[in-house]
Design an enzyme around this catalytic site. Structure first.
Site, mmCIF file in Angstrom:
data_model
loop_
_atom_site.group_PDB
_atom_site.id
_atom_site.type_symbol
_atom_site.label_atom_id
_atom_site.label_comp_id
_atom_site.label_asym_id
_atom_site.label_seq_id
_atom_site.Cartn_x
_atom_site.Cartn_y
_atom_site.Cartn_z
ATOM 1 N N TYR A 202 89.042 107.569 37.832
ATOM 2 C CA TYR A 202 89.132 106.940 39.396
ATOM 3 C C TYR A 202 89.536 108.321 40.400
ATOM 4 O O TYR A 202 90.683 108.780 40.192
ATOM 5 C CB TYR A 202 90.218 105.928 39.517
ATOM 6 C CG TYR A 202 89.777 104.480 38.843
ATOM 7 C CD1 TYR A 202 89.296 103.701 39.710
ATOM 8 C CD2 TYR A 202 90.405 104.440 37.543
ATOM 9 C CE1 TYR A 202 88.993 102.380 38.905
ATOM 10 C CE2 TYR A 202 89.861 103.281 36.771
ATOM 11 C CZ TYR A 202 89.266 102.065 37.539
ATOM 12 O OH TYR A 202 89.185 101.174 36.827
ATOM 13 N N PRO A 294 86.507 94.918 42.807
ATOM 14 C CA PRO A 294 86.165 95.253 41.447
ATOM 15 C C PRO A 294 87.249 96.545 40.762
ATOM 16 O O PRO A 294 86.912 96.813 39.708
ATOM 17 C CB PRO A 294 84.781 95.743 41.693
ATOM 18 C CG PRO A 294 84.533 96.112 43.184
ATOM 19 C CD PRO A 294 85.230 95.392 43.653
ATOM 20 N N LYS A 298 88.752 93.343 37.080
ATOM 21 C CA LYS A 298 89.369 92.178 36.280
ATOM 22 C C LYS A 298 88.801 90.958 36.390
ATOM 23 O O LYS A 298 88.986 89.888 35.802
ATOM 24 C CB LYS A 298 90.736 92.012 37.158
ATOM 25 C CG LYS A 298 91.879 92.907 37.042
ATOM 26 C CD LYS A 298 92.253 92.990 35.523
ATOM 27 C CE LYS A 298 93.192 94.079 35.241
ATOM 28 N NZ LYS A 298 93.296 94.371 33.586
ATOM 29 N N TYR A 389 97.017 97.052 34.334
ATOM 30 C CA TYR A 389 95.467 97.429 33.860
ATOM 31 C C TYR A 389 95.088 97.056 32.904
ATOM 32 O O TYR A 389 93.924 96.471 32.880
ATOM 33 C CB TYR A 389 95.664 99.125 34.145
ATOM 34 C CG TYR A 389 94.295 99.752 34.052
ATOM 35 C CD1 TYR A 389 93.467 99.595 35.167
ATOM 36 C CD2 TYR A 389 93.596 100.047 32.883
ATOM 37 C CE1 TYR A 389 92.049 100.146 35.264
ATOM 38 C CE2 TYR A 389 92.316 100.629 32.894
ATOM 39 C CZ TYR A 389 91.578 100.883 34.085
ATOM 40 O OH TYR A 389 90.433 101.164 34.239
HETATM 41 P P1 RFL Z 1 78.707 85.120 37.318
HETATM 42 O O1 RFL Z 1 78.827 85.965 36.351
HETATM 43 O O2 RFL Z 1 78.480 85.211 38.539
HETATM 44 O O3 RFL Z 1 77.890 83.981 36.633
HETATM 45 C C1 RFL Z 1 77.637 82.676 37.273
HETATM 46 C C2 RFL Z 1 76.230 82.236 36.678
HETATM 47 O O4 RFL Z 1 75.947 80.948 37.559
HETATM 48 C C3 RFL Z 1 74.426 81.107 37.814
HETATM 49 N N1 RFL Z 1 74.316 80.437 38.989
HETATM 50 C C4 RFL Z 1 73.874 78.976 39.003
HETATM 51 N N2 RFL Z 1 73.320 78.166 38.202
HETATM 52 C C5 RFL Z 1 72.956 77.074 38.448
HETATM 53 N N3 RFL Z 1 73.038 76.683 39.952
HETATM 54 C C6 RFL Z 1 73.104 77.161 40.626
HETATM 55 N N4 RFL Z 1 73.237 76.868 42.302
HETATM 56 C C7 RFL Z 1 73.879 78.747 40.508
HETATM 57 N N5 RFL Z 1 74.363 79.657 41.148
HETATM 58 C C8 RFL Z 1 74.709 80.648 40.357
HETATM 59 C C9 RFL Z 1 74.183 82.446 38.387
HETATM 60 O O5 RFL Z 1 72.742 83.024 37.948
HETATM 61 C C10 RFL Z 1 75.294 83.326 36.957
HETATM 62 O O6 RFL Z 1 74.263 83.139 35.579
HETATM 63 O O7 RFL Z 1 80.383 84.335 37.428
HETATM 64 P P2 RFL Z 1 81.512 84.111 35.992
HETATM 65 O O8 RFL Z 1 81.008 83.668 34.735
HETATM 66 O O9 RFL Z 1 82.512 83.487 36.847
HETATM 67 O O10 RFL Z 1 81.672 85.768 35.698
HETATM 68 C C11 RFL Z 1 82.344 86.749 36.534
HETATM 69 C C12 RFL Z 1 82.057 88.067 36.537
HETATM 70 O O11 RFL Z 1 80.558 88.179 36.542
HETATM 71 C C13 RFL Z 1 82.517 88.970 37.734
HETATM 72 O O12 RFL Z 1 83.785 88.458 38.003
HETATM 73 C C14 RFL Z 1 82.383 90.424 37.235
HETATM 74 O O13 RFL Z 1 81.155 90.926 37.024
HETATM 75 C C15 RFL Z 1 83.555 91.247 38.172
HETATM 76 N N6 RFL Z 1 83.350 92.717 37.999
HETATM 77 C C16 RFL Z 1 83.861 93.500 36.865
HETATM 78 N N7 RFL Z 1 84.915 92.470 36.249
HETATM 79 C C17 RFL Z 1 85.599 92.849 35.062
HETATM 80 O O14 RFL Z 1 86.321 92.119 34.328
HETATM 81 N N8 RFL Z 1 85.521 94.180 34.779
HETATM 82 C C18 RFL Z 1 84.679 95.180 35.349
HETATM 83 O O15 RFL Z 1 84.720 96.227 34.902
HETATM 84 C C19 RFL Z 1 83.829 94.432 36.656
HETATM 85 N N9 RFL Z 1 83.321 95.459 37.233
HETATM 86 C C20 RFL Z 1 82.526 93.711 38.609
HETATM 87 C C21 RFL Z 1 82.449 95.064 38.412
HETATM 88 C C22 RFL Z 1 81.739 93.077 39.760
HETATM 89 C C23 RFL Z 1 81.043 93.810 40.271
HETATM 90 N N10 RFL Z 1 79.974 93.372 41.368
HETATM 91 C C24 RFL Z 1 78.647 93.351 41.222
HETATM 92 C C25 RFL Z 1 80.499 92.328 42.290
HETATM 93 C C26 RFL Z 1 81.680 95.968 38.990
HETATM 94 C C27 RFL Z 1 80.948 95.490 40.272
HETATM 95 C C28 RFL Z 1 80.039 96.289 41.013
#
Ligand code: RFL
Length: 395
Positions: A202, A294, A298, A389
């Site tokens: 970072y 992000p 977490k 962390y």
């Molecule tokens: P998700 O992964 O968004 O999954 C939700 C699912 O629901 C579907 N969906 C629907 N299905 C039916 N009907 C509808 N109307 C629907 N609307 C949506 C979607 O297609 C999807 O498949 O939520 P969930 O399960 O709560 O998981 C959360 C995580 O995905 C998210 O918090 C993380 O990606 C955040 N995040 C990180 N988290 C970490 O713990 N470690 C990391 O290193 C990390 N890096 C990040 C991240 C998120 C990022 N972005 C893109 C916001 C880095 C980034 C850039």
């Protein structure tokens, strides 16, 4: 009409982990997913799993590929003024570690294992609607391939992320919403290049934050701070590499390897929480209920933690009639959510360039520098950082 004890909306980390944990309790669940299987197995997002997330997946037999292919990490590097400072969170937190494993890999594993154990996922479920959540017989309705489908269930788990259909099914008056946009956004870049670092970096820099994250031996993930709303068209590959070189530069001869950019996008940052995370027979889990910036990596870990609490509470209620844990679901989860929200916001302000238009920007920059020096110079402050962390606190 199809029936299941629990209808789960969303096949992300929260929904899939919940489905597996319920099945381990002997409870049947059906998962509805808006997108195709191919799409969710390729969607690039998180990549850093807490020790406790991995331990849960292992306990439930969901971590075989993760064990074989994930990379264990015990330290993180903070860079500022061209100097490198390692926070050895493994040593500071009794040997706890983090695992680098791409979210889409984990989602692919969970889907494969779920289908292999005979589970159902209705992919490409369009226009999912939740009915009767305030009563005793909720129903999920959707359309698939032009046909109308219905699922009768006892409980609904809204695991459909920030833009899903579950949270809007709750009357607005029943929810308290905390929605706090942050004055930062990330250009997220996936590149076909071996990492130039062994541990996540970072970097705080006057041009803006830069992050060098890890994925595999041949693919690396980078982040660059930009302003919210900045279009990705303003970030041609040459500009991305130029900014990464400048912001990650050190005074000790470290160099950054370049490679073809595979994917890039801009993500605005926000902190968002709804209270409570439940209404009638609908229970929200993961991003459907809360978004953290992000920086602290977490979001996925919080989603899995919610799924664990919800699976145990639903099992107790469905198998013994004891509703106490289910009634307390929201309070149990929110205690952790707010602690993680606090850490994620704090770390975001610690490591980003404070925009000029921020009130008291000059003062805040001086305080930011004092905090960075304290975290990197004081073992007690480093330990506090490390504890949050790696997610040491149990809840
Ligand atoms: P998700 O992964 O968004 O999954 C939700 C699912 O629901 C579907 N969906 C629907 N299905 C039916 N009907 C509808 N109307 C629907 N609307 C949506 C979607 O297609 C999807 O498949 O939520 P969930 O399960 O709560 O998981 C959360 C995580 O995905 C998210 O918090 C993380 O990606 C955040 N995040 C990180 N988290 C970490 O713990 N470690 C990391 O290193 C990390 N890096 C990040 C991240 C998120 C990022 N972005 C893109 C916001 C880095 C980034 C850039």
């Amino acid at each position: 009409m199809a029936r299941a004890a629990v209808g789960i909306v969303g096949a992300g980390p929260a929904g899939l982990v919940l489905a597996h944990l319920l099945a381990d309790h002997g409870i049947e669940a059906v998962v509805l997913e808006q997108k195709s299987r191919e799409y969710v197995e390729k969607r690039v997002r998180a990549g850093l799993l807490e020790h406790r997330t991995v331990a849960l997946l292992e306990r439930h037999g969901l971590a075989e590929r993760l064990r074989a292919r994930g990379q264990v990490h015990r330290g993180v590097e903070l860079r500022f003024d061209g100097a490198r400072h390692r926070i050895a969170y493994g040593e500071l937190c009794g040997g706890r570690h983090m695992t680098v494993y791409a979210q889409q890999e984990l989602v692919g594993d969970l889907i494969g294992l779920w289908l292999a154990r005979g589970g159902t996922i209705a992919f490409e479920a369009e226009d999912v609607r939740l009915h009767g959540i305030e009563g005793e017989r909720p129903e999920l309705c959707w359309s698939a391939g032009g046909r109308s489908e219905r699922l009768a269930c006892e409980f609904v788990a809204g695991c459909d992320g920030f833009h899903g259909a579950s949270r809007p099914a709750i009357p607005a008056a029943a929810l308290r919403v905390y929605d706090h946009p942050l004055p930062f956004a990330w250009v997220g870049v996936l590149a076909a290049v071996a990492p130039s670092t062994e541990e996540i970096v970072y970097a705080q820099h006057e041009r803006g934050f830069a992050g060098h994250m890890l994925r595999s031996d041949t693919v690396s993930r980078f982040y660059l701070q930009t302003a919210p709303g900045d279009p990705i068209e303003r970030w041609p590959d040459a500009r991305i590499w130029d900014e990464l070189h400048r912001r990650l530069a050190t005074g000790d001869g470290w160099t950054l390897r370049e490679g073809p950019v595979l994917e890039k996008s801009v993500t605005d940052m926000r902190s968002f929480v709804v209270e409570p995370m439940q209404f009638g027979r609908l229970f929200l889990a993961g991003d459907a209920a809360h978004i953290v910036p992000p920086t602290g990596a977490k979001g996925l870990n919080l989603a899995v933690a919610d799924a664990r609490v919800l699976a145990d509470a639903l099992a107790l209620r469905l198998q013994t009639g004891d509703a106490r844990a289910l009634d307390a679901y929201s309070a149990t989860c929110l205690a952790r959510v707010w602690r993680v929200q606090d850490f994620s916001i704090w770390m975001t302000w610690l490591i980003h360039r404070i925009p000029d238009e921020t009130p008291d920007a000059a003062l805040r920059r001086r305080l930011q520098r004092a905090q960075l020096e304290r975290v990197c110079g004081s073992p007690a402050a480093a330990a506090t950082f490390a504890e949050s962390y790696v997610g040491l606190e149990e809840a």
